[in-house]
Design a protein around this motif. Structure first.
Motif, PDB file in Angstrom:
ATOM      1  N   GLN A   1     -15.749   1.743   5.207  1.00 43.04           N
ATOM      2  CA  GLN A   1     -15.758   2.794   6.227  1.00 43.04           C
ATOM      3  C   GLN A   1     -14.931   4.013   5.822  1.00 43.04           C
ATOM      4  O   GLN A   1     -14.800   4.966   6.586  1.00 43.04           O
ATOM      5  N   GLY A   2     -14.340   3.957   4.631  1.00 40.91           N
ATOM      6  CA  GLY A   2     -13.584   5.110   4.151  1.00 40.91           C
ATOM      7  C   GLY A   2     -12.176   5.204   4.695  1.00 40.91           C
ATOM      8  O   GLY A   2     -11.549   6.264   4.627  1.00 40.91           O
ATOM      9  N   PHE A   3     -11.655   4.089   5.244  1.00 39.18           N
ATOM     10  CA  PHE A   3     -10.296   4.118   5.788  1.00 39.18           C
ATOM     11  C   PHE A   3      -9.262   3.576   4.807  1.00 39.18           C
ATOM     12  O   PHE A   3      -8.067   3.598   5.083  1.00 39.18           O
ATOM     13  N   ALA A   4      -9.726   3.059   3.711  1.00 38.32           N
ATOM     14  CA  ALA A   4      -8.820   2.586   2.650  1.00 38.32           C
ATOM     15  C   ALA A   4      -9.539   2.824   1.334  1.00 38.32           C
ATOM     16  O   ALA A   4     -10.774   2.826   1.274  1.00 38.32           O
ATOM     17  N   GLY A   5      -8.764   3.041   0.293  1.00 34.34           N
ATOM     18  CA  GLY A   5      -9.360   3.209  -1.030  1.00 34.34           C
ATOM     19  C   GLY A   5      -9.688   1.855  -1.630  1.00 34.34           C
ATOM     20  O   GLY A   5      -9.200   0.825  -1.161  1.00 34.34           O
ATOM     21  N   PRO A   6     -10.513   1.857  -2.679  1.00 32.85           N
ATOM     22  CA  PRO A   6     -10.879   0.594  -3.314  1.00 32.85           C
ATOM     23  C   PRO A   6      -9.677  -0.191  -3.823  1.00 32.85           C
ATOM     24  O   PRO A   6      -9.735  -1.406  -3.969  1.00 32.85           O
ATOM     25  N   GLU A   7      -8.576   0.533  -4.077  1.00 28.61           N
ATOM     26  CA  GLU A   7      -7.380  -0.159  -4.583  1.00 28.61           C
ATOM     27  C   GLU A   7      -6.805  -1.127  -3.554  1.00 28.61           C
ATOM     28  O   GLU A   7      -6.041  -2.033  -3.901  1.00 28.61           O
TER      29      GLU A   7
ATOM     30  N   GLN B   1       0.834  -1.210   0.000  1.00 30.64           N
ATOM     31  CA  GLN B   1       0.000   0.000   0.000  1.00 30.64           C
ATOM     32  C   GLN B   1       0.864   1.254   0.000  1.00 30.64           C
ATOM     33  O   GLN B   1       0.519   2.281  -0.593  1.00 30.64           O
ATOM     34  N   LEU B   2       2.010   1.178   0.664  1.00 32.95           N
ATOM     35  CA  LEU B   2       2.912   2.323   0.740  1.00 32.95           C
ATOM     36  C   LEU B   2       3.861   2.398  -0.456  1.00 32.95           C
ATOM     37  O   LEU B   2       4.770   3.230  -0.481  1.00 32.95           O
ATOM     38  N   GLY B   3       3.636   1.513  -1.416  1.00 28.63           N
ATOM     39  CA  GLY B   3       4.437   1.568  -2.639  1.00 28.63           C
ATOM     40  C   GLY B   3       5.843   1.031  -2.490  1.00 28.63           C
ATOM     41  O   GLY B   3       6.712   1.300  -3.326  1.00 28.63           O
TER      42      GLY B   3
END
Ligand code: AMP
Length: 187
Positions: free
Chosen positions: A155-161, A125-127
């Motif tokens: 819940q909006g704490f992570a994107g769909p990716e 996630q952090l690339g």
């Protein structure tokens, strides 16, 4: 498999209470060996870790164990794994398993397995990497982690990716098939 040489497998230091878990660990160990892929794992001689490594070794596979010195007694370093690397911390273990591997497979396991799987996903996630992460589902074992990720997205704490950072494979056969596909140039 030219593009993939080594696969890290995270799995339980216990066998769990469904015999399907050990059957899957053995099948994955054997399958990696037959595909010519080095198994990188935690080096343990207990639980699914042992079943996995035993099967890979029995099939003539290459196996690298990575274990912190303080755990060698508790997790019983696997006596037949010749390539057993000792680290001085859990963090160093995870780092080295990461560096030695081209892809990651999570089999069923406990908190340690969960920790290792989630950490590799957060690094992605952090690339920090783009290495494939496969959750090998055995008797529904992957569902709770998938639910946690989907809840974080809802819940909006992570994107769909976040849901695209890993794949769920329906058992060991599809996991090995997917690894073979990932090894093809251009995919
Ligand atoms: P478990 O799934 O709890 O049976 O643990 C599976 C493996 O993960 C074992 O080798 C544990 O030692 C390892 N483990 C547990 N916690 C951690 C951690 N924080 N970092 C790295 N490995 C861990």
């Amino acid at each position: 498999m030219p593009g993939l040489r080594a696969v890290a497998v995270f799995c339980g230091s216990r066998e769990g209470n469904d015999p399907a878990f050990a059957v899957a660990a053995a099948a994955l160990g054997r399958g990696l060996a037959e595909a010519g892929l080095r198994l990188v794992y935690g080096g343990g001689g207990i639980g699914l870790m042992r079943v996995l490594a035993d099967a890979a070794l029995a099939a003539g596979g290459q196996v690298t164990g990575v274990m912190p010195a303080f755990l060698r007694r508790r997790e019983v370093a696997h006596p037949e794994v010749a390539d057993l690397i000792t680290t001085d911390s859990m963090q160093a273990r995870k780092r080295l398993m990461f560096e030695l591997s081209d892809a990651f497979v999570a089999l069923p396991g406990g908190l340690g397995t969960l920790d290792e799987t989630v950490e590799i996903l957060t690094w992605r996630q952090l690339g920090r990497h783009a290495k494939p992460v496969l959750l090998c589902d055995v008797a529904g074992s992957a569902a709770p982690l998938v639910a946690v990720v989907e809840a974080a997205i809802a819940q909006g704490f992570a994107g769909p990716e976040a849901r695209a950072m890993f794949e769920v494979t329906a058992g060991v056969g599809p996991t090995l098939t997917r690894l073979a596909m990932l090894a093809q140039p251009g995919l």
